[in-house]
Design a protein around this motif. Structure first.
Motif, PDB file in Angstrom:
ATOM      1  N   LEU A 132      12.651   6.895  84.927  1.00 31.62           N
ATOM      2  CA  LEU A 132      12.062   5.566  84.745  1.00 31.62           C
ATOM      3  C   LEU A 132      10.538   5.629  84.769  1.00 31.62           C
ATOM      4  CD1 LEU A 132      14.466   3.416  86.929  1.00 31.62           C
ATOM      5  CD2 LEU A 132      14.277   3.398  84.437  1.00 31.62           C
ATOM      6  N   ALA A 133       9.985   6.424  85.661  1.00 34.05           N
ATOM      7  CA  ALA A 133       8.513   6.554  85.737  1.00 34.05           C
ATOM      8  C   ALA A 133       7.967   7.143  84.447  1.00 34.05           C
ATOM      9  CB  ALA A 133       8.132   7.406  86.939  1.00 34.05           C
ATOM     10  N   GLY A 134       8.679   8.130  83.893  1.00 30.91           N
ATOM     11  CA  GLY A 134       8.245   8.724  82.631  1.00 30.91           C
ATOM     12  C   GLY A 134       8.330   7.753  81.479  1.00 30.91           C
TER      13      GLY A 134
ATOM     14  N   ARG B 150      34.154   6.001  98.423  1.00 26.28           N
ATOM     15  CA  ARG B 150      33.128   6.533  99.342  1.00 26.28           C
ATOM     16  C   ARG B 150      32.826   7.990  99.021  1.00 26.28           C
ATOM     17  NH1 ARG B 150      29.281   6.821 102.433  1.00 26.28           N
ATOM     18  NH2 ARG B 150      29.327   7.423 104.595  1.00 26.28           N
ATOM     19  N   ARG B 151      33.853   8.784  98.797  1.00 25.36           N
ATOM     20  CA  ARG B 151      33.670  10.203  98.468  1.00 25.36           C
ATOM     21  C   ARG B 151      32.856  10.350  97.175  1.00 25.36           C
ATOM     22  NH1 ARG B 151      38.715  11.642  98.813  1.00 25.36           N
ATOM     23  NH2 ARG B 151      38.533  12.061 101.010  1.00 25.36           N
ATOM     24  N   THR B 152      33.164   9.528  96.185  1.00 21.41           N
ATOM     25  CA  THR B 152      32.426   9.572  94.922  1.00 21.41           C
ATOM     26  C   THR B 152      30.958   9.232  95.136  1.00 21.41           C
ATOM     27  OG1 THR B 152      34.373   8.982  93.626  1.00 21.41           O
ATOM     28  CG2 THR B 152      32.232   8.546  92.606  1.00 21.41           C
ATOM     29  N   ALA B 153      30.700   8.182  95.895  1.00 20.64           N
ATOM     30  CA  ALA B 153      29.316   7.767  96.134  1.00 20.64           C
ATOM     31  C   ALA B 153      28.524   8.853  96.838  1.00 20.64           C
ATOM     32  CB  ALA B 153      29.290   6.473  96.948  1.00 20.64           C
ATOM     33  N   VAL B 154      29.131   9.483  97.814  1.00 18.65           N
ATOM     34  CA  VAL B 154      28.426  10.505  98.597  1.00 18.65           C
ATOM     35  C   VAL B 154      28.209  11.775  97.777  1.00 18.65           C
ATOM     36  CG1 VAL B 154      28.666  12.038 100.592  1.00 18.65           C
ATOM     37  CG2 VAL B 154      29.187   9.604 100.809  1.00 18.65           C
ATOM     38  N   THR B 155      29.210  12.198  97.022  1.00 23.30           N
ATOM     39  CA  THR B 155      29.101  13.468  96.303  1.00 23.30           C
ATOM     40  C   THR B 155      28.428  13.355  94.934  1.00 23.30           C
ATOM     41  OG1 THR B 155      31.338  13.247  95.390  1.00 23.30           O
ATOM     42  CG2 THR B 155      31.103  14.450  97.462  1.00 23.30           C
ATOM     43  N   CYS B 156      28.587  12.223  94.263  1.00 19.54           N
ATOM     44  CA  CYS B 156      28.069  12.081  92.895  1.00 19.54           C
ATOM     45  C   CYS B 156      26.782  11.275  92.791  1.00 19.54           C
ATOM     46  CB  CYS B 156      29.120  11.432  92.000  1.00 19.54           C
ATOM     47  SG  CYS B 156      30.626  12.378  91.844  1.00 19.54           S
ATOM     48  N   TRP B 157      26.602  10.307  93.671  1.00 17.15           N
ATOM     49  CA  TRP B 157      25.479   9.395  93.530  1.00 17.15           C
ATOM     50  C   TRP B 157      24.565   9.421  94.736  1.00 17.15           C
ATOM     51  CZ3 TRP B 157      29.531   5.291  92.067  1.00 17.15           C
ATOM     52  CH2 TRP B 157      29.924   5.478  90.737  1.00 17.15           C
ATOM     53  N   GLY B 158      24.382  10.581  95.310  1.00 17.16           N
ATOM     54  CA  GLY B 158      23.525  10.706  96.487  1.00 17.16           C
ATOM     55  C   GLY B 158      22.049  10.624  96.131  1.00 17.16           C
ATOM     56  N   PRO B 159      21.193  10.957  97.084  1.00 16.74           N
ATOM     57  CA  PRO B 159      19.739  10.849  96.894  1.00 16.74           C
ATOM     58  C   PRO B 159      19.208  11.638  95.692  1.00 16.74           C
ATOM     59  CG  PRO B 159      20.266  11.230  99.185  1.00 16.74           C
ATOM     60  CD  PRO B 159      21.555  11.367  98.418  1.00 16.74           C
ATOM     61  N   GLY B 160      19.840  12.746  95.345  1.00 17.90           N
ATOM     62  CA  GLY B 160      19.371  13.534  94.204  1.00 17.90           C
ATOM     63  C   GLY B 160      19.407  12.753  92.908  1.00 17.90           C
ATOM     64  N   LEU B 161      20.465  11.981  92.700  1.00 19.37           N
ATOM     65  CA  LEU B 161      20.579  11.169  91.488  1.00 19.37           C
ATOM     66  C   LEU B 161      19.503  10.094  91.459  1.00 19.37           C
ATOM     67  CD1 LEU B 161      22.028  10.311  88.885  1.00 19.37           C
ATOM     68  CD2 LEU B 161      23.442   8.825  90.301  1.00 19.37           C
ATOM     69  N   LEU B 162      19.285   9.454  92.593  1.00 18.54           N
ATOM     70  CA  LEU B 162      18.274   8.400  92.636  1.00 18.54           C
ATOM     71  C   LEU B 162      16.883   8.958  92.365  1.00 18.54           C
ATOM     72  CD1 LEU B 162      19.553   6.304  95.649  1.00 18.54           C
ATOM     73  CD2 LEU B 162      19.854   5.860  93.220  1.00 18.54           C
ATOM     74  N   THR B 163      16.603  10.144  92.876  1.00 20.28           N
ATOM     75  CA  THR B 163      15.312  10.787  92.613  1.00 20.28           C
ATOM     76  C   THR B 163      15.160  11.075  91.122  1.00 20.28           C
ATOM     77  OG1 THR B 163      15.313  11.772  94.805  1.00 20.28           O
ATOM     78  CG2 THR B 163      13.860  12.778  93.177  1.00 20.28           C
ATOM     79  N   THR B 164      16.211  11.591  90.505  1.00 16.53           N
ATOM     80  CA  THR B 164      16.183  11.887  89.072  1.00 16.53           C
ATOM     81  C   THR B 164      15.987  10.614  88.263  1.00 16.53           C
ATOM     82  OG1 THR B 164      17.629  13.784  89.409  1.00 16.53           O
ATOM     83  CG2 THR B 164      17.493  12.909  87.165  1.00 16.53           C
ATOM     84  N   GLU B 165      16.716   9.550  88.598  1.00 13.93           N
ATOM     85  CA  GLU B 165      16.579   8.288  87.882  1.00 13.93           C
ATOM     86  C   GLU B 165      15.164   7.730  88.021  1.00 13.93           C
ATOM     87  OE1 GLU B 165      19.595   5.652  89.329  1.00 13.93           O
ATOM     88  OE2 GLU B 165      21.103   6.451  87.977  1.00 13.93           O
ATOM     89  N   THR B 166      14.601   7.841  89.211  1.00  9.06           N
ATOM     90  CA  THR B 166      13.242   7.345  89.443  1.00  9.06           C
ATOM     91  C   THR B 166      12.249   8.094  88.565  1.00  9.06           C
ATOM     92  OG1 THR B 166      13.814   6.743  91.702  1.00  9.06           O
ATOM     93  CG2 THR B 166      11.469   6.964  91.212  1.00  9.06           C
ATOM     94  N   LYS B 167      12.392   9.394  88.447  1.00  7.05           N
ATOM     95  CA  LYS B 167      11.501  10.198  87.606  1.00  7.05           C
ATOM     96  C   LYS B 167      11.646   9.810  86.136  1.00  7.05           C
ATOM     97  CE  LYS B 167      11.241  14.224  90.616  1.00  7.05           C
ATOM     98  NZ  LYS B 167      11.626  15.623  90.799  1.00  7.05           N
TER      99      LYS B 167
END
Length: 125
Positions: A119-121, A100-117
Protein backbone atom coordinates in the motif's frame (compact mmCIF):
# COMPACT_ATOMS: atom_id res chain seq x y z
CA UNK A 1 -34.48 -9.70 11.67
CA UNK A 2 -36.95 -10.41 8.88
CA UNK A 3 -35.41 -13.85 8.44
CA UNK A 4 -36.36 -14.72 12.00
CA UNK A 5 -32.81 -15.35 13.16
CA UNK A 6 -33.01 -13.12 16.21
CA UNK A 7 -29.84 -11.48 14.95
CA UNK A 8 -28.61 -8.12 16.11
CA UNK A 9 -26.99 -6.11 13.34
CA UNK A 10 -24.70 -3.31 14.48
CA UNK A 11 -23.59 -0.40 12.38
CA UNK A 12 -20.03 0.86 12.39
CA UNK A 13 -18.18 -0.21 15.52
CA UNK A 14 -15.09 1.63 16.76
CA UNK A 15 -11.99 -0.52 16.22
CA UNK A 16 -11.13 -0.56 19.93
CA UNK A 17 -14.54 -2.03 20.76
CA UNK A 18 -14.25 -4.98 18.37
CA UNK A 19 -12.88 -7.49 20.91
CA UNK A 20 -15.94 -6.91 23.12
CA UNK A 21 -18.32 -7.52 20.20
CA UNK A 22 -16.38 -10.53 18.96
CA UNK A 23 -16.56 -12.16 22.39
CA UNK A 24 -20.31 -11.49 22.60
CA UNK A 25 -21.08 -12.84 19.12
CA UNK A 26 -22.19 -16.35 18.23
CA UNK A 27 -20.93 -16.04 14.63
CA UNK A 28 -19.65 -13.55 12.07
CA UNK A 29 -21.15 -13.16 8.59
CA UNK A 30 -19.23 -11.56 5.71
CA UNK A 31 -21.63 -11.67 2.78
CA UNK A 32 -20.02 -9.15 0.49
CA UNK A 33 -20.62 -9.19 -3.24
CA UNK A 34 -17.04 -8.19 -4.06
CA UNK A 35 -14.74 -8.42 -1.03
CA UNK A 36 -12.02 -11.00 -1.67
CA UNK A 37 -9.95 -10.58 1.49
CA UNK A 38 -11.40 -8.63 4.34
CA UNK A 39 -9.57 -7.54 7.47
CA UNK A 40 -12.84 -7.66 9.42
CA UNK A 41 -13.13 -11.35 8.52
CA UNK A 42 -9.51 -12.00 9.51
CA UNK A 43 -10.17 -10.30 12.88
CA UNK A 44 -13.31 -12.36 13.46
CA UNK A 45 -11.47 -15.57 12.57
CA UNK A 46 -8.58 -14.63 14.86
CA UNK A 47 -11.16 -14.19 17.63
CA UNK A 48 -12.30 -17.75 17.02
CA UNK A 49 -15.74 -16.92 15.69
CA UNK A 50 -17.39 -19.39 13.34
CA UNK A 51 -17.71 -17.46 10.09
CA UNK A 52 -20.20 -17.42 7.26
CA UNK A 53 -18.96 -16.00 3.94
CA UNK A 54 -20.41 -15.34 0.51
CA UNK A 55 -19.00 -16.97 -2.64
CA UNK A 56 -17.03 -13.76 -3.36
CA UNK A 57 -14.87 -14.28 -0.27
CA UNK A 58 -12.20 -16.73 -1.36
CA UNK A 59 -8.77 -15.86 0.03
CA UNK A 60 -7.83 -18.20 2.84
CA UNK A 61 -11.27 -19.80 2.91
CA UNK A 62 -11.69 -23.56 2.89
CA UNK A 63 -15.47 -23.92 2.61
CA UNK A 64 -16.90 -26.12 5.33
CA UNK A 65 -13.55 -26.29 7.11
CA UNK A 66 -12.67 -22.80 8.38
CA UNK A 67 -15.82 -20.97 7.24
CA UNK A 68 -19.22 -21.88 5.91
CA UNK A 69 -19.75 -20.49 2.43
CA UNK A 70 -23.25 -19.57 1.34
CA UNK A 71 -24.70 -21.13 -1.80
CA UNK A 72 -25.57 -17.71 -3.17
CA UNK A 73 -26.18 -14.11 -2.26
CA UNK A 74 -29.90 -14.08 -1.57
CA UNK A 75 -31.37 -13.70 1.90
CA UNK A 76 -32.55 -17.32 1.95
CA UNK A 77 -29.03 -18.58 1.15
CA UNK A 78 -27.52 -16.45 3.88
CA UNK A 79 -30.23 -17.44 6.37
CA UNK A 80 -29.67 -21.15 5.69
CA UNK A 81 -25.92 -20.79 6.27
CA UNK A 82 -26.38 -18.84 9.49
CA UNK A 83 -28.92 -21.40 10.74
CA UNK A 84 -26.51 -24.22 9.88
CA UNK A 85 -23.83 -22.64 12.09
CA UNK A 86 -26.04 -21.48 14.94
CA UNK A 87 -28.13 -24.65 14.94
CA UNK A 88 -25.30 -27.16 15.24
CA UNK A 89 -22.76 -26.71 18.03
CA UNK A 90 -20.39 -29.27 16.46
CA UNK A 91 -20.30 -27.31 13.20
CA UNK A 92 -19.76 -24.04 15.05
CA UNK A 93 -16.94 -25.43 17.22
CA UNK A 94 -15.18 -27.00 14.23
CA UNK A 95 -15.39 -23.85 12.13
CA UNK A 96 -14.27 -21.77 15.10
CA UNK A 97 -11.13 -23.83 15.74
CA UNK A 98 -10.12 -23.89 12.08
CA UNK A 99 -10.88 -20.17 11.68
CA UNK A 100 -8.52 -19.34 14.53
CA UNK A 101 -5.84 -21.67 13.15
CA UNK A 102 -6.14 -20.05 9.72
CA UNK A 103 -5.87 -16.54 11.14
CA UNK A 104 -2.79 -17.39 13.19
CA UNK A 105 -0.94 -19.36 10.51
CA UNK A 106 -1.99 -17.54 7.32
CA UNK A 107 -2.79 -13.97 8.30
CA UNK A 108 -0.29 -13.19 11.02
CA UNK A 109 1.88 -10.08 11.37
CA UNK A 110 4.00 -11.00 8.33
CA UNK A 111 1.04 -10.61 5.98
CA UNK A 112 0.07 -7.28 7.48
CA UNK A 113 3.64 -6.01 7.09
CA UNK A 114 3.66 -7.10 3.44
CA UNK A 115 0.28 -5.47 2.77
CA UNK A 116 1.45 -2.24 4.41
CA UNK A 117 4.54 -2.14 2.18
CA UNK A 118 2.45 -2.76 -0.94
CA UNK A 119 0.00 0.00 0.00
CA UNK A 120 2.83 2.43 0.81
CA UNK A 121 4.41 1.72 -2.57
CA UNK A 122 1.12 2.21 -4.40
CA UNK A 123 0.54 5.52 -2.58
CA UNK A 124 3.89 6.86 -3.85
CA UNK A 125 2.92 6.40 -7.49
Amino acid sequence: ERAGLGAIVHGAIPWGALPFFHHQADAFAMVSLTEGHCKALAEAMASGLPCIVSPAVKEGIRPGVNALQTNGYGPSNITMAINAVLGDACVAVGLSAEARRTAVTCWGPGLLTTETKILAGAAKR
